[in-house]
Design a protein around this motif. Structure first.
Motif, mmCIF file in Angstrom:
data_model
loop_
_atom_site.group_PDB
_atom_site.id
_atom_site.type_symbol
_atom_site.label_atom_id
_atom_site.label_comp_id
_atom_site.label_asym_id
_atom_site.label_seq_id
_atom_site.Cartn_x
_atom_site.Cartn_y
_atom_site.Cartn_z
ATOM 1 N N MET A 49 -18.070 28.408 13.723
ATOM 2 C CA MET A 49 -18.806 29.091 12.660
ATOM 3 C C MET A 49 -20.112 29.695 13.148
ATOM 4 N N MET A 50 -20.690 29.119 14.204
ATOM 5 C CA MET A 50 -21.945 29.645 14.737
ATOM 6 C C MET A 50 -21.732 30.680 15.831
ATOM 7 N N SER A 51 -20.490 31.031 16.116
ATOM 8 C CA SER A 51 -20.184 31.957 17.203
ATOM 9 C C SER A 51 -19.951 33.364 16.668
ATOM 10 N N THR A 52 -20.803 34.278 17.046
ATOM 11 C CA THR A 52 -20.594 35.680 16.669
ATOM 12 C C THR A 52 -19.424 36.276 17.432
ATOM 13 N N THR A 53 -19.170 35.775 18.641
ATOM 14 C CA THR A 53 -18.045 36.278 19.441
ATOM 15 C C THR A 53 -16.722 35.995 18.747
ATOM 16 N N VAL A 54 -16.554 34.760 18.254
ATOM 17 C CA VAL A 54 -15.322 34.398 17.556
ATOM 18 C C VAL A 54 -15.179 35.201 16.271
ATOM 19 N N ALA A 55 -16.271 35.382 15.546
ATOM 20 C CA ALA A 55 -16.215 36.156 14.302
ATOM 21 C C ALA A 55 -15.774 37.593 14.560
ATOM 22 N N ASN A 56 -16.330 38.205 15.608
ATOM 23 C CA ASN A 56 -15.946 39.593 15.932
ATOM 24 C C ASN A 56 -14.497 39.679 16.391
ATOM 25 N N GLU A 57 -14.027 38.692 17.169
ATOM 26 C CA GLU A 57 -12.644 38.691 17.619
ATOM 27 C C GLU A 57 -11.688 38.541 16.433
ATOM 28 N N MET A 58 -12.068 37.711 15.461
ATOM 29 C CA MET A 58 -11.217 37.543 14.284
ATOM 30 C C MET A 58 -11.138 38.839 13.480
ATOM 31 N N LYS A 59 -12.259 39.528 13.351
ATOM 32 C CA LYS A 59 -12.254 40.799 12.624
ATOM 33 C C LYS A 59 -11.355 41.816 13.313
ATOM 34 N N THR A 60 -11.329 41.769 14.648
ATOM 35 C CA THR A 60 -10.582 42.772 15.407
ATOM 36 C C THR A 60 -9.084 42.488 15.450
ATOM 37 N N HIS A 61 -8.710 41.223 15.589
ATOM 38 C CA HIS A 61 -7.324 40.888 15.901
ATOM 39 C C HIS A 61 -6.537 40.320 14.717
ATOM 40 N N ILE A 62 -7.184 39.927 13.643
ATOM 41 C CA ILE A 62 -6.440 39.366 12.510
ATOM 42 C C ILE A 62 -6.142 40.469 11.503
ATOM 43 N N PRO A 63 -4.861 40.749 11.249
ATOM 44 C CA PRO A 63 -4.524 41.790 10.257
ATOM 45 C C PRO A 63 -4.968 41.358 8.850
ATOM 46 N N PHE A 64 -5.262 42.331 8.040
ATOM 47 C CA PHE A 64 -5.659 42.085 6.645
ATOM 48 C C PHE A 64 -6.836 41.099 6.562
ATOM 49 N N TYR A 65 -7.755 41.223 7.493
ATOM 50 C CA TYR A 65 -8.884 40.281 7.558
ATOM 51 C C TYR A 65 -9.744 40.398 6.296
ATOM 52 N N LYS A 66 -10.043 41.641 5.883
ATOM 53 C CA LYS A 66 -10.884 41.832 4.702
ATOM 54 C C LYS A 66 -10.206 41.286 3.452
ATOM 55 N N GLN A 67 -8.910 41.530 3.317
ATOM 56 C CA GLN A 67 -8.197 41.046 2.149
ATOM 57 C C GLN A 67 -8.166 39.516 2.114
ATOM 58 N N MET A 68 -8.000 38.911 3.284
ATOM 59 C CA MET A 68 -7.968 37.454 3.353
ATOM 60 C C MET A 68 -9.321 36.863 2.957
ATOM 61 N N CYS A 69 -10.393 37.481 3.432
ATOM 62 C CA CYS A 69 -11.735 36.985 3.100
ATOM 63 C C CYS A 69 -12.009 37.095 1.602
ATOM 64 N N LYS A 70 -11.580 38.215 1.015
ATOM 65 C CA LYS A 70 -11.774 38.372 -0.422
ATOM 66 C C LYS A 70 -10.924 37.373 -1.199
ATOM 67 N N GLY A 71 -9.726 37.072 -0.667
ATOM 68 C CA GLY A 71 -8.840 36.148 -1.357
ATOM 69 C C GLY A 71 -9.389 34.736 -1.430
ATOM 70 N N ILE A 72 -10.097 34.318 -0.401
ATOM 71 C CA ILE A 72 -10.679 32.968 -0.414
ATOM 72 C C ILE A 72 -12.132 32.990 -0.897
ATOM 73 N N GLN A 73 -12.580 34.168 -1.407
ATOM 74 C CA GLN A 73 -13.925 34.321 -1.973
ATOM 75 C C GLN A 73 -15.017 33.945 -0.959
ATOM 76 N N ALA A 74 -14.819 34.419 0.284
ATOM 77 C CA ALA A 74 -15.805 34.159 1.335
ATOM 78 C C ALA A 74 -16.623 35.386 1.668
ATOM 79 N N GLY A 75 -16.559 36.409 0.829
ATOM 80 C CA GLY A 75 -17.262 37.647 1.102
ATOM 81 C C GLY A 75 -16.341 38.677 1.708
ATOM 82 N N GLU A 76 -16.791 39.922 1.770
ATOM 83 C CA GLU A 76 -15.938 41.008 2.265
ATOM 84 C C GLU A 76 -15.524 40.796 3.717
ATOM 85 N N MET A 77 -16.435 40.277 4.555
ATOM 86 C CA MET A 77 -16.143 40.026 5.969
ATOM 87 C C MET A 77 -16.303 38.542 6.307
#
Length: 458
Positions: A49-77
């Motif tokens: 959770m404290m790693s910006t590298t992991v967060a950026n990699e998840m945004k890049t490589h996980i499909p439907f990342y924005k939709q998943m975040c909205k679905g769990i109400q964790a914010g747009e990103m």
């Protein structure tokens, strides 16, 4: 073996591996390691959770990342699942988990009680409970007030955990000297080992002091470094002289240079760690360019691969935390924290004195084989460690991890990739820990002089 593992997860059976070739394991040991596994799992999540590298990699490589975040109400990103606030919430859940079990296991003296069965089994149920408590923290109302209040609770618990570590270090030094001194009464070999180890410890401490003076100071400037190196070196010399002074020796014949050597090495380590954690000092050179001073020149090259350095350093740090948690919960260590020590007459000298397991006398009488690793039920006659104290130490360790991962009081700019970036808060925490350690050891030496009517045994 599958049935046994299901019984481990959902009932009171002790956990073990399915492989028969694995060495025997005690029920008390397997229980402590299972709780440690939970602790490691949540700690890894906090680091992610404290790693910006992991967060950026998840945004890049996980499909439907924005939709998943909205679905769990964790914010747009998924911004609610990263940063210091997310770590605070997850650690709040883990701390509540261990504090709940601390209250639940108070005054358990028999492993056959209902509460003891819950402590030693039902691992799947407890894992679900831990996950629910960590997730539920994200739904606490008035997040700002919660985070501000929880920050102070975390700092208090983190400092208490540091104090426990320091007390156990002093207890370890006294126990080491007392154990080997007991052997010297029967064999002169132990006297030789005492002298050799003491010489090595002081050689390491003196070498560390000299190297820090060479690499962390210069003829001009570096006043902080010069003063602190001189003060801490002087403290090591002072406690060594006090340890062998006639007045202390008369009251404590087992006091010697081995303990002060251990403390001196630890003080030098904390001094080095503090100087490495201090924000860099910069000056203008003759070309009007900023240059860093008061740090070794070669150290700048070591930090080029920040991911490697951070990963290795974080692993070592949390390995030390786990060691403190597991060793502090043995019967002897928990009694030492309350000022209760074994008498020298009961000591049996051994090289690995600190690894003596609890309850060896009757452990072999209660062995059960269930198709996999052999389990020794070493708590048939009673508990071999305090369940409540065990959970309380892990409660404090949860708070210490929370504060350490989020850079203590520099939480807003904290990142796991910059885990070893110098900050003044970390620098002073390490320096104060160094001085507290010296004071604790000094108190164990002079307490019998200050309170002559009270019995002390260290």
């Amino acid at each position: 073996c599958l049935a046994f593992q299901l019984a481990c997860c959902c009932s009171t059976a002790a956990c073990s591996l399915c492989c028969k070739c694995c060495p025997k394991i005690k029920q008390s040991t397997s229980t402590r390691f299972m709780y440690a596994l939970y602790f490691i799992l949540v700690t890894i999540i906090c680091c992610v959770m404290m790693s910006t590298t992991v967060a950026n990699e998840m945004k890049t490589h996980i499909p439907f990342y924005k939709q998943m975040c909205k679905g769990i109400q964790a914010g747009e990103m998924c911004e609610k699942l990263v940063g210091y606030s997310a770590v605070y919430k997850v650690c709040f859940g883990m701390a509540c988990f261990f504090f709940l079990f601390f209250l639940f296991t108070i005054k358990i003296n028999s492993s056959k009680s209902c509460r003891a069965y819950i402590h030693n089994g039902f691992w799947l149920v407890k894992l679900i409970l831990l996950a629910a408590m960590c997730s539920g923290a994200f739904f606490i109302p008035d997040q700002d007030t919660f985070l501000n209040a929880w920050r102070y609770v975390g700092a208090t618990g983190g400092f208490l955990f540091i104090a426990i570590q320091l007390i156990l270090l002093v207890e370890f030094a006294h126990k080491w000297n007392k154990n080997w001194t007991a052997g010297a009464n029967h064999k002169q070999m132990w006297n030789g080992l005492l002298a050799l180890v003491t010489l090595i410890l002081y050689s390491v401490a003196v070498a560390a002091l000299v190297l820090m003076a060479l690499f962390y100071t210069r003829s001009e400037g570096c006043m902080y470094n010069k003063v602190l190196i001189g003060v801490n070196g002087g403290l090591c010399l002072f406690v060594s002289l006090v340890a062998i002074s006639p007045c202390v020796q008369n009251r404590q014949p087992h006091s010697g240079l081995l303990q002060s050597g251990v403390i001196s090495c630890y003080v030098m380590y904390l001094t080095f760690s503090a100087l490495s954690s201090k924000p860099p000092e910069t000056i203008l050179d003759e070309n009007n360019q900023n240059i860093t001073i008061c740090v070794p020149e070669f150290s700048q090259g070591l930090h080029r691969d920040e991911n490697l350095v951070t990963g290795l350093g974080t692993t070592i740090l949390f390995g030390c935390i786990l060691y403190s948690c597991l060793t502090s919960t043995t019967r002897a260590s928990s009694e030492a924290l309350r000022g209760i020590y074994a008498t020298p007459e009961t000591e049996v000298a051994r090289c690995c004195f600190c690894c003596v397991p609890d309850g060896d006398a009757d452990a072999e009488e209660h062995i059960e084989k269930r198709g996999g690793q052999t389990v020794i039920y070493d708590e048939k006659k009673g508990t071999v460690y305090s369940y409540a104290y065990f959970h309380f130490v892990f409660f404090l360790a949860s708070l210490y991890v929370m504060m350490t991962v989020t850079h203590w009081f520099h939480y807003e700019s904290a990142q796991i990739e910059k885990f070893f970036t110098g900050t003044w808060s970390i620098f002073w925490i390490k320096m104060v820990s160094c001085w507290v350690c010296v004071c604790l050891y000094l108190w164990t030496l002079i307490a019998p002089l200050c309170c002559p009517t009270r019995e002390f045994s260290v």
